[in-house]
Design a protein around this motif. Sequence first.
Motif, PDB file in Angstrom:
ATOM      1  N   LEU A 104       0.839  -1.203   0.000  1.00  0.00           N
ATOM      2  CA  LEU A 104       0.000   0.000   0.000  1.00  0.00           C
ATOM      3  C   LEU A 104       0.871   1.248   0.000  1.00  0.00           C
ATOM      4  CD1 LEU A 104      -2.563   1.704   0.336  1.00  0.00           C
ATOM      5  CD2 LEU A 104      -2.566   1.112   2.773  1.00  0.00           C
ATOM      6  N   ALA A 140       1.976   2.077  -3.382  1.00  0.00           N
ATOM      7  CA  ALA A 140       0.875   2.650  -4.155  1.00  0.00           C
ATOM      8  C   ALA A 140       0.657   4.115  -3.798  1.00  0.00           C
ATOM      9  CB  ALA A 140      -0.403   1.850  -3.911  1.00  0.00           C
ATOM     10  N   GLU A 141       0.722   4.444  -2.514  1.00  0.00           N
ATOM     11  CA  GLU A 141       0.543   5.837  -2.090  1.00  0.00           C
ATOM     12  C   GLU A 141       1.657   6.722  -2.636  1.00  0.00           C
ATOM     13  OE1 GLU A 141      -1.562   6.116   2.128  1.00  0.00           O
ATOM     14  OE2 GLU A 141       0.100   4.701   2.181  1.00  0.00           O
ATOM     15  N   THR A 145       1.106   7.125  -6.601  1.00  0.00           N
ATOM     16  CA  THR A 145      -0.084   7.847  -7.066  1.00  0.00           C
ATOM     17  C   THR A 145      -0.104   9.292  -6.593  1.00  0.00           C
ATOM     18  OG1 THR A 145      -1.323   6.976  -5.177  1.00  0.00           O
ATOM     19  CG2 THR A 145      -1.524   5.793  -7.275  1.00  0.00           C
ATOM     20  N   TRP A 166      -7.666   8.514  -5.836  1.00  0.00           N
ATOM     21  CA  TRP A 166      -7.160   7.157  -6.016  1.00  0.00           C
ATOM     22  C   TRP A 166      -7.750   6.260  -4.938  1.00  0.00           C
ATOM     23  CZ3 TRP A 166      -4.069   6.454 -10.266  1.00  0.00           C
ATOM     24  CH2 TRP A 166      -3.439   7.600 -10.801  1.00  0.00           C
ATOM     25  N   TYR A 186      -7.409   2.650  -3.079  1.00  0.00           N
ATOM     26  CA  TYR A 186      -6.448   1.573  -2.835  1.00  0.00           C
ATOM     27  C   TYR A 186      -7.231   0.356  -2.346  1.00  0.00           C
ATOM     28  CZ  TYR A 186      -3.527   5.763  -2.745  1.00  0.00           C
ATOM     29  OH  TYR A 186      -2.932   6.958  -3.057  1.00  0.00           O
ATOM     30  N   ILE A 199      -5.448  -0.552  -7.946  1.00  0.00           N
ATOM     31  CA  ILE A 199      -5.633   0.893  -7.794  1.00  0.00           C
ATOM     32  C   ILE A 199      -6.819   1.285  -8.666  1.00  0.00           C
ATOM     33  CG2 ILE A 199      -4.621   3.163  -8.215  1.00  0.00           C
ATOM     34  CD1 ILE A 199      -1.899   1.917  -7.741  1.00  0.00           C
ATOM     35  N   ALA A 236      -7.127   4.916   1.716  1.00  0.00           N
ATOM     36  CA  ALA A 236      -5.993   4.213   2.323  1.00  0.00           C
ATOM     37  C   ALA A 236      -6.330   3.759   3.736  1.00  0.00           C
ATOM     38  CB  ALA A 236      -4.762   5.118   2.322  1.00  0.00           C
TER      39      ALA A 236
END
Length: 338
Positions: free
Chosen positions: A115, A118-119, A122, A145, A147, A238, A271
């Motif tokens: 995660l 991904a943060e 993005t 976005w 997640y 995502i 998130a």
Amino acid sequence: MTLLNGIKTFAAVASLGALALAAPASAKNFKIAVGDSGGSSQEATGLAFKEKLEELSGGNHTATLFLNGQLGSEQDTVNEAAIGTLDMSLLAINNVTPFSPTVGVFTLPYVILSLEDAETLTQGPIGAELTENTINDAGVRIIAWTYTGFRVLTNSKKPVKSVADLEGLVIRVPKNEIMIDTYKAWGISPTPMAWSETFAGLQTKVVDGQDNPYTTINAMKFYEVQDYVTEIRYIFSIEPLIISEQVFQDLSAEDQAAVLEAGKYATQASAQFLRDKEAEIKALLVEKGMEIHVPENDEAEFIELATTAVWPKFYDSIGGVEKLNAVLAAIGREPVSQ
């Protein structure tokens, strides 16, 4: 008419006029297409966006979520947003890739491993660049976005712990070339199928399995038609919230700022939703009767086959191997050789 009645009539007309002036002409209820059902990460993102937009606009603007693909397939909603007949859509990024190929870097197998990765990607320069690309390529703008977590594999036939165990299984995948080629690298030919048809396909045994994050499996009640889970981590799902660029440009500067700020808030909320809910949902699926299995040898065979066969094939579509290396560098990983 008496003088008193005349005064009352004038007062009523004046009040209606005041109300008309108080209600801004630009007040809007944004229509948001959502691919998943209630309880999903997508819904959580959409509700957070709505909440913040109402707050920032003083109640002038709101949004209505149309869950479970009510407004059509996810790819159809991209087309509709592009021409301005739909305000917004919340959808898997693999369904944006056909319209803006560079976002496919996020669906290359085993690029995003957490995660936090991904943060970072993005919400940083990479995400900003891909947003600009979707505006130019597809006429839609990413404003938030979602997640949703790793796409784990489910099926109704047998436990899967190795690549060899996939033999004989018919697996549904989205109509996405990267995902199709990943399964081919593992030795099977998957079945592309629209999201709206997936539950029925599993229920009628047209397909044996599919892959999606735990939150989606639960929201869509796949536990009713699937028995086994394999915790592969080939794609971290995502799911962006996109707005029609035509609709966005028709907003005032103040309203544009509110939409963008609400999107940032929804991203953070997504998130937190995943952090709060994923373990709980995983336990719930076990209670529903699903068996969870971990791939052998830390998924080494899956990783080797997928990255070796799939990554080079899509360098050109994502903007070159240097784009992949920029992504890898942003999350502290070694570059691939050119």
